[in-house]
Write a protein that holds these residues in place. Sequence first.
Motif, short mmCIF file in Angstrom:
data_model
loop_
_atom_site.label_atom_id
_atom_site.label_comp_id
_atom_site.label_asym_id
_atom_site.label_seq_id
_atom_site.Cartn_x
_atom_site.Cartn_y
_atom_site.Cartn_z
N GLY A 193 64.51 7.78 36.22
CA GLY A 193 64.76 8.34 34.89
C GLY A 193 63.59 9.08 34.29
O GLY A 193 63.62 9.44 33.10
N VAL A 194 62.56 9.36 35.09
CA VAL A 194 61.38 10.06 34.58
C VAL A 194 61.68 11.55 34.45
O VAL A 194 62.32 12.16 35.33
CB VAL A 194 60.18 9.84 35.53
CG1 VAL A 194 58.98 10.69 35.10
CG2 VAL A 194 59.79 8.36 35.57
N ASN A 195 61.21 12.15 33.37
CA ASN A 195 61.27 13.58 33.18
C ASN A 195 60.01 14.16 33.82
O ASN A 195 58.94 14.19 33.21
CB ASN A 195 61.34 13.91 31.69
CG ASN A 195 61.39 15.40 31.41
OD1 ASN A 195 61.38 16.22 32.32
ND2 ASN A 195 61.44 15.75 30.14
N VAL A 196 60.14 14.61 35.05
CA VAL A 196 58.98 15.01 35.85
C VAL A 196 58.51 16.41 35.49
O VAL A 196 59.31 17.34 35.36
CB VAL A 196 59.31 14.93 37.36
CG1 VAL A 196 58.20 15.55 38.19
CG2 VAL A 196 59.55 13.48 37.77
N GLN A 197 57.20 16.54 35.33
CA GLN A 197 56.56 17.83 35.07
C GLN A 197 55.62 18.15 36.23
O GLN A 197 54.90 17.28 36.71
CB GLN A 197 55.75 17.78 33.77
CG GLN A 197 56.54 17.30 32.57
CD GLN A 197 57.60 18.27 32.14
OE1 GLN A 197 57.36 19.48 32.08
NE2 GLN A 197 58.79 17.78 31.83
N VAL A 198 55.65 19.40 36.69
CA VAL A 198 54.76 19.84 37.75
C VAL A 198 53.71 20.76 37.13
O VAL A 198 54.04 21.86 36.68
CB VAL A 198 55.52 20.55 38.88
CG1 VAL A 198 54.55 21.02 39.96
CG2 VAL A 198 56.58 19.64 39.47
N LEU A 199 52.47 20.29 37.09
CA LEU A 199 51.38 21.04 36.46
C LEU A 199 50.18 21.12 37.40
O LEU A 199 49.86 20.13 38.07
CB LEU A 199 50.93 20.37 35.16
CG LEU A 199 51.97 20.16 34.06
CD1 LEU A 199 51.39 19.28 32.96
CD2 LEU A 199 52.42 21.50 33.50
N PRO A 200 49.51 22.26 37.48
CA PRO A 200 48.25 22.31 38.23
C PRO A 200 47.20 21.45 37.56
O PRO A 200 47.30 21.13 36.36
CB PRO A 200 47.88 23.80 38.21
CG PRO A 200 48.61 24.35 37.04
CD PRO A 200 49.86 23.56 36.89
N GLY A 201 46.15 21.10 38.32
CA GLY A 201 45.14 20.18 37.82
C GLY A 201 44.54 20.57 36.49
O GLY A 201 44.36 19.73 35.60
N GLY A 202 44.26 21.86 36.30
CA GLY A 202 43.60 22.30 35.08
C GLY A 202 44.44 22.19 33.83
O GLY A 202 43.91 22.26 32.71
N GLU A 203 45.76 22.00 33.98
CA GLU A 203 46.64 21.92 32.81
C GLU A 203 47.03 20.48 32.45
O GLU A 203 47.72 20.27 31.45
CB GLU A 203 47.92 22.74 33.08
CG GLU A 203 47.66 24.23 33.24
CD GLU A 203 48.94 25.01 33.49
OE1 GLU A 203 50.04 24.48 33.20
OE2 GLU A 203 48.85 26.15 34.00
#
Length: 361
Positions: A193-203
């Motif tokens: 049930g997690v709302n997954v976010q894909v972000l690069p390390g710097g963000e």
Amino acid sequence: MKRRDILKNGAGMLVGAAAAPMVARASDRQTFRWRMTSAYGAGTPFYTTGPGSASDFVRRVREATDGRLNIDFYPAGELIPALEGFDAVRGGMVQMNWGNAFFWSGRSFAAQYFTAVPFGMDAMGTNAWLYHGGGQALWDEVYADFGLKALPAGNTGMQMTGWFKQPLQGLESFQGLRMRAPGLTGRVYQQLGVNVQVLPGGEIFPALERGVIDAAEFVGPYLDRQLGLQNAASHYYSPGWHEPCNVTELLINRAAWQELPADLRAIVENCAAACNEVSLAWCNANNASALQDLVNNEGVELHELSEEVLQRLREIAMDTLNTYASEDPMVAKVHESYFGFKDQAMNWLNLSQKMLYNRVL
């Protein structure tokens, strides 16, 4: 006098005979100038700078080949964006890329196994599989159709579950949680049930600080502290179920690789192997002091995931891996090799390392 003359002239002839081939080799010496991109930006510890990093690898190759192979290194964003190394190497724009194989799991899910496998092997077991258990040959086979070759060139060792703004109370805490979790890790969390976010390390830090996300995983104490994640969340969880280790990939254009003389290929392989070992030692040394600093000076609270949570994550992860294996013969081949070796390796590691940690140290 005649005897001295003979000895003198004979010595001169010997010196000339010995020197001639050396001069010929030096004048005919073939040199190569390659370009290498990276998934990580300039100044990134472990990946870009420091012992076992991309910069260290480039230096080792230059010095070991006495300048016969010089590699111009371009961190992410300087020549191409961070995650375009696969296409750049495949197309021949550059000869090498420094990153992680699981970035390319969209091309072949089998690539996932050559970076990190949830509930898989640690660095010791993974290196045993890659170097002596058939893993490297399978890696070559997976990439053959793409015209690529890869070598292990680094390892972070065990990673951490990640950073959470609020402590976890059980499985229900994951429902609706907004978390930075890329790749296969994210796919597993989504089923909780997690709302997954894909972000690069710097963000990661700004998103966590502003409340855009509630939790994030990155690497481990030292590199996480470098991002300042402790200033945005104070609850730090282990273990790194999703990445018991994380292999750095040296990706190489296969045609360019085959053009290198055998001795230069051997040097590249040995320099990559050196970085693999040195980087792991660097992480273990720096993580120890960084974790102590986070807890003693930064107000970080350490937690462990509950058995209930770990068991459910294990079930989802293995179901996901088995599903991919059932749909792709190459994934199935790598999966069977990896987990077959894990079963064999764990028999020994449970008797040796686990016993050492639990009963001796």
